[in-house]
Every structure is written in structure tokens, then in C-alpha cells.
Design an enzyme around this catalytic site. Structure first.
Site, PDB file in Angstrom:
ATOM      1  N   TYR A 163       0.845  -1.208   0.000  1.00 20.77           N
ATOM      2  CA  TYR A 163       0.000   0.000   0.000  1.00 20.77           C
ATOM      3  C   TYR A 163       0.874   1.251   0.000  1.00 20.77           C
ATOM      4  O   TYR A 163       0.681   2.170  -0.805  1.00 20.77           O
ATOM      5  CB  TYR A 163      -0.910  -0.031   1.231  1.00 20.77           C
ATOM      6  CG  TYR A 163      -1.745   1.208   1.447  1.00 20.77           C
ATOM      7  CD1 TYR A 163      -2.903   1.425   0.723  1.00 20.77           C
ATOM      8  CD2 TYR A 163      -1.373   2.171   2.395  1.00 20.77           C
ATOM      9  CE1 TYR A 163      -3.682   2.567   0.938  1.00 20.77           C
ATOM     10  CE2 TYR A 163      -2.136   3.300   2.621  1.00 20.77           C
ATOM     11  CZ  TYR A 163      -3.293   3.493   1.887  1.00 20.77           C
ATOM     12  OH  TYR A 163      -4.052   4.615   2.100  1.00 20.77           O
ATOM     13  N   LYS A 170       1.303   4.339  -2.759  1.00 16.04           N
ATOM     14  CA  LYS A 170       1.030   5.752  -2.457  1.00 16.04           C
ATOM     15  C   LYS A 170       2.266   6.610  -2.721  1.00 16.04           C
ATOM     16  O   LYS A 170       2.160   7.768  -3.131  1.00 16.04           O
ATOM     17  CB  LYS A 170       0.553   5.893  -1.012  1.00 16.04           C
ATOM     18  CG  LYS A 170      -0.821   5.262  -0.756  1.00 16.04           C
ATOM     19  CD  LYS A 170      -1.917   5.917  -1.588  1.00 16.04           C
ATOM     20  CE  LYS A 170      -3.299   5.476  -1.165  1.00 16.04           C
ATOM     21  NZ  LYS A 170      -4.366   6.125  -1.944  1.00 16.04           N
TER      22      LYS A 170
HETATM   23  N1  LIG Z   1      -9.029   6.697   5.865  1.00 14.38           N
HETATM   24  C1  LIG Z   1      -7.734   6.880   6.045  1.00 14.38           C
HETATM   25  O1  LIG Z   1      -7.217   6.837   7.181  1.00 14.38           O
HETATM   26  C2  LIG Z   1      -6.834   7.190   4.871  1.00 14.38           C
HETATM   27  C3  LIG Z   1      -5.512   7.575   5.137  1.00 14.38           C
HETATM   28  C4  LIG Z   1      -4.678   7.842   4.064  1.00 14.38           C
HETATM   29  C5  LIG Z   1      -5.133   7.748   2.763  1.00 14.38           C
HETATM   30  N2  LIG Z   1      -6.429   7.355   2.551  1.00 14.38           N
HETATM   31  C6  LIG Z   1      -6.864   7.260   1.154  1.00 14.38           C
HETATM   32  O2  LIG Z   1      -8.037   8.045   0.984  1.00 14.38           O
HETATM   33  C7  LIG Z   1      -8.800   7.549  -0.115  1.00 14.38           C
HETATM   34  C8  LIG Z   1     -10.256   7.422   0.301  1.00 14.38           C
HETATM   35  O3  LIG Z   1     -10.374   6.475   1.329  1.00 14.38           O
HETATM   36  P1  LIG Z   1     -11.495   6.520   2.468  1.00 14.38           P
HETATM   37  O4  LIG Z   1     -10.786   6.428   3.770  1.00 14.38           O
HETATM   38  O5  LIG Z   1     -12.458   7.627   2.221  1.00 14.38           O
HETATM   39  O6  LIG Z   1     -12.181   5.066   2.280  1.00 14.38           O
HETATM   40  P2  LIG Z   1     -13.510   4.597   1.549  1.00 14.38           P
HETATM   41  O7  LIG Z   1     -14.712   5.182   2.188  1.00 14.38           O
HETATM   42  O8  LIG Z   1     -13.391   3.112   1.468  1.00 14.38           O
HETATM   43  O9  LIG Z   1     -13.379   5.245   0.118  1.00 14.38           O
HETATM   44  C9  LIG Z   1     -12.741   4.635  -0.970  1.00 14.38           C
HETATM   45  C10 LIG Z   1     -13.668   4.778  -2.158  1.00 14.38           C
HETATM   46  O10 LIG Z   1     -12.990   4.276  -3.307  1.00 14.38           O
HETATM   47  C11 LIG Z   1     -13.871   3.450  -4.014  1.00 14.38           C
HETATM   48  N3  LIG Z   1     -13.093   2.452  -4.736  1.00 14.38           N
HETATM   49  C12 LIG Z   1     -12.286   1.506  -4.210  1.00 14.38           C
HETATM   50  N4  LIG Z   1     -11.771   0.735  -5.173  1.00 14.38           N
HETATM   51  C13 LIG Z   1     -12.284   1.212  -6.338  1.00 14.38           C
HETATM   52  C14 LIG Z   1     -12.129   0.839  -7.698  1.00 14.38           C
HETATM   53  N5  LIG Z   1     -11.375  -0.211  -8.050  1.00 14.38           N
HETATM   54  N6  LIG Z   1     -12.787   1.557  -8.634  1.00 14.38           N
HETATM   55  C15 LIG Z   1     -13.575   2.591  -8.287  1.00 14.38           C
HETATM   56  N7  LIG Z   1     -13.750   2.998  -7.020  1.00 14.38           N
HETATM   57  C16 LIG Z   1     -13.116   2.312  -6.061  1.00 14.38           C
HETATM   58  C17 LIG Z   1     -14.780   2.833  -2.970  1.00 14.38           C
HETATM   59  O11 LIG Z   1     -16.049   2.460  -3.508  1.00 14.38           O
HETATM   60  P3  LIG Z   1     -16.350   0.940  -4.007  1.00 14.38           P
HETATM   61  O12 LIG Z   1     -15.740   0.006  -2.995  1.00 14.38           O
HETATM   62  O13 LIG Z   1     -17.821   0.900  -4.105  1.00 14.38           O
HETATM   63  O14 LIG Z   1     -15.668   0.832  -5.338  1.00 14.38           O
HETATM   64  C18 LIG Z   1     -14.955   3.977  -1.980  1.00 14.38           C
HETATM   65  O15 LIG Z   1     -16.048   4.794  -2.308  1.00 14.38           O
HETATM   66  C19 LIG Z   1      -8.138   6.206  -0.502  1.00 14.38           C
HETATM   67  O16 LIG Z   1      -7.315   6.418  -1.640  1.00 14.38           O
HETATM   68  C20 LIG Z   1      -7.270   5.882   0.710  1.00 14.38           C
HETATM   69  O17 LIG Z   1      -6.156   5.089   0.386  1.00 14.38           O
HETATM   70  C21 LIG Z   1      -7.294   7.081   3.564  1.00 14.38           C
END
Ligand SMILES: NC(=O)c1ccc[n+]([C@@H]2O[C@H](COP(=O)([O-])OP(=O)(O)OC[C@H]3O[C@@H](n4cnc5c(N)ncnc54)[C@H](OP(=O)(O)O)[C@@H]3O)[C@@H](O)[C@H]2O)c1
Length: 254
Positions: free
Chosen positions: A157, A161
Site C-alpha cells: 500500500y 502511495k
Molecule cells: N481513511 C484513512 O485513514 C486514509 C488515510 C490515508 C489515505 N487514505 C486514502 O483516501 C482515499 C479514500 O479512502 P477513504 O478512507 O475515504 O475510504 P472509503 O470510504 O473506502 O473510500 C474509498 C472509495 O474508493 C472506491 N473504490 C475503491 N476501489 C475502487 C475501484 N477499483 N474503482 C472505483 N472505485 C473504487 C470505494 O467504492 P467501491 O468500494 O464501491 O468501489 C470507496 O467509495 C483512498 O485512496 C485511501 O487510500 C485514507
């Protein structure tokens, strides 16, 4: 500021695309922009998630189902975006997944899945939508505090990133001749439910407790805190390209 005149909302007339806009950080950003007067195409794989988001966001958030790891899906997305928006002022590359990768037991399948969604998906989403980006548009890539940390069981992961962090620079090089800025936003721990999608509840709780304990602010950030920063990079940071903005409670800075 030009777009905040009397009687105007902050994002009146702006057009945006947010991948993974149906939940978490993407949803919070879509809500900020739509509430401010923008029209925002949101994407994701789950129709149920998109339907629920669409219900809360209203008619200015058309939803397009698709997988960012599929190039035919991205071609179809570009067609829909052209029809729904014409041109795009802000592209938020936010779709992503996190899967723990214990060093000894990580499989090729998990490795390929993480890179297919988080890296290949990001690159080709930008490539396919680039022809629709307007002069002055902002692209925001979602990296992670993990890309500069040595967290255990996160090598795949975090490496993905880190690749995106690099692309904020290189894609700026490619797109600045058209006046398009590419930057990255690097969230720290945000409690969106993303961990629970691939970890047991117990493992997710343990990971979250560790992240709060070692965070200088001793708390999670909120999706809204990331949304505000992403919108800043997309619309307001007009003399900023290739940078990564950490929104992580100071986790990677102090
Ligand atoms: N939460 C944290 O602590 C954190 C920290 C650092 C970075 N991030 C990054 O922030 C971003 C958003 O994450 P989040 O925390 O808001 O989690 P989340 O609610 O799971 O959001 C991720 C979104 O991406 C979509 N997604 C995943 N795989 C996909 C694919 N193959 N095609 C199209 N859509 C896809 C998911 O929808 P579906 O599953 O329906 O496709 C979901 O709506 C991610 O890139 C994550 O790595 C999060």
C-alpha cells in the site's frame, strides 16, 4: 476571490469528478463542492453506495459506476463525464483500497490488486479524463501519510502511495503546459471505515488505537478536514504544482 462574489456560493458553476466519491473522504469532498454550487460526477464500484450518496447529494452529483482498474470502464467514464459536465475544473483521484500485507505471506494477487487500483487506476483515470480538463484545472492525487512512514504490514500500500506522490510531480510536468496543476493530498488516520473493509474488527481497532496514540494531535482527522484541503489544492492553490499537502495531525512532520 473571483468565485466568492456577493450572492455566489464558493463553487458556483464549477465542475468536478471525484473517484470513490460515494463514501468517506470522497463523499465529504463531493458534499462540500455540491453544497457550494458545483456539479460533481462521483464514481465507485458499488451501485448501492453510489445510490445512497446520490440520494444525499441530490441531482448535482451524477453517479457513474465503474472500476478504476478497468480501462474500458475509464473510457466509459470519460464519455459520461463529457456528456454530464463537458469540461472538468477539478479531478480528485481518491478511489483506493488498503489491504494489510504481512511481509512473508503477501500473495501476488493482493500485490497486483493494490497496484491495479491505487496506482494504475490513478494514472489512467488522469490520462483518460485529461482531454476534458479545462485550462487552470486542478488534479489532486490521494496519497497517504503511510508513504513516508515505516508502518509494518503496509509495504505494498505504502509503495503504491509513494508512486502517486511521485506522479504529482511528473504529471504536473506533463500537464502544466496546458495550465493544469497536479498536487497530492496526504491524509493521516481518518475514520472512514476503509480499514474494516479488509481487516478484522479487532485488527482495525488495534491499528486505529496505535495511530491515535502516536499522532501529535491524539485524534483521527475527519473526512471534512481532508475535503477542505483537497478543495484548496484543486481550486485555490493556483501557484502550486507537484506538491504534497499533509493533513495528518502532524504525524509525518513533528
Ligand atoms: N481513511 C484513512 O485513514 C486514509 C488515510 C490515508 C489515505 N487514505 C486514502 O483516501 C482515499 C479514500 O479512502 P477513504 O478512507 O475515504 O475510504 P472509503 O470510504 O473506502 O473510500 C474509498 C472509495 O474508493 C472506491 N473504490 C475503491 N476501489 C475502487 C475501484 N477499483 N474503482 C472505483 N472505485 C473504487 C470505494 O467504492 P467501491 O468500494 O464501491 O468501489 C470507496 O467509495 C483512498 O485512496 C485511501 O487510500 C485514507
Amino acid at each position: 476571490m473571483e468565485r466568492k462574489g456577493p450572492g455566489m456560493s464558493a463553487y458556483d458553476g464549477k465542475k468536478a469528478v471525484i473517484t470513490g466519491g460515494g463514501s468517506g473522504i470522497g463523499f465529504a469532498t463531493a458534499k462540500l463542492l455540491v453544497d457550494g454550487g458545483a456539479r460533481v460526477v462521483i464514481t465507485g464500484r458499488s451501485q448501492d453506495t453510489l445510490d445512497a450518496a446520490r440520494e444525499r447529494l441530490g441531482e448535482n452529483a451524477p453517479a457513474v459506476r465503474g472500476d478504476v482498474a478497468s480501462l474500458p470502464d475509464l473510457d466509459a467514464l470519460a464519455d459520461r463525464v463529457k456528456g454530464e459536465l463537458g469540461t472538468v475544473d477539478a479531478l480528485f483521484i481518491n478511489a483506493g483500497v488498503t489491504v494489510p500485507t504481512p511481509f512473508e505471506s503477501t500473495t501476488e494477487e493482493v500485490y497486483d490488486e493494490l497496484f491495479a487500483i491505487n496506482v494504475k487506476g490513478a494514472f489512467f483515470t488522469v490520462q483518460k479524463l485529461a482531454p476534458l480538463l479545462s485550462p487552470g484545472a486542478g488534479v489532486v492525487l490521494t496519497t497517504s501519510a503511510a508513504n513516508v512512514m515505516g508502518l509494518p504490514e503496509s509495504s505494498v500500500y505504502s509503495a503504491g502511495k509513494a508512486a502517486l506522490r511521485s506522479m504529482a510531480r511528473t504529471l504536473s510536468g506533463d500537464l502544466l503546459p496546458r495550465g493544469i496543476r497536479v498536487n497530492a493530498i496526504s491524509p493521516g488516520p481518518i475514520d472512514t471505515g476503509i480499514l474494516e473493509k479488509t481487516m478484522t474488527a479487532e485488527a482495525a481497532e488495534r491499528f486505529k488505537a496505535e495511530r491515535v496514540a502516536d499522532n501529535p494531535m491524539r485524534r483521527f482527522g475527519t473526512p471534512e478536514e481532508i475535503a477542505g484541503a483537497a478543495a484548496f489544492l484543486a481550486f485555490d492553490a493556483t501557484y502550486t504544482a507537484g506538491t504534497e499537502l499533509a493533513v495528518d495531525g502532524g504525524a509525518t512532520q513533528l
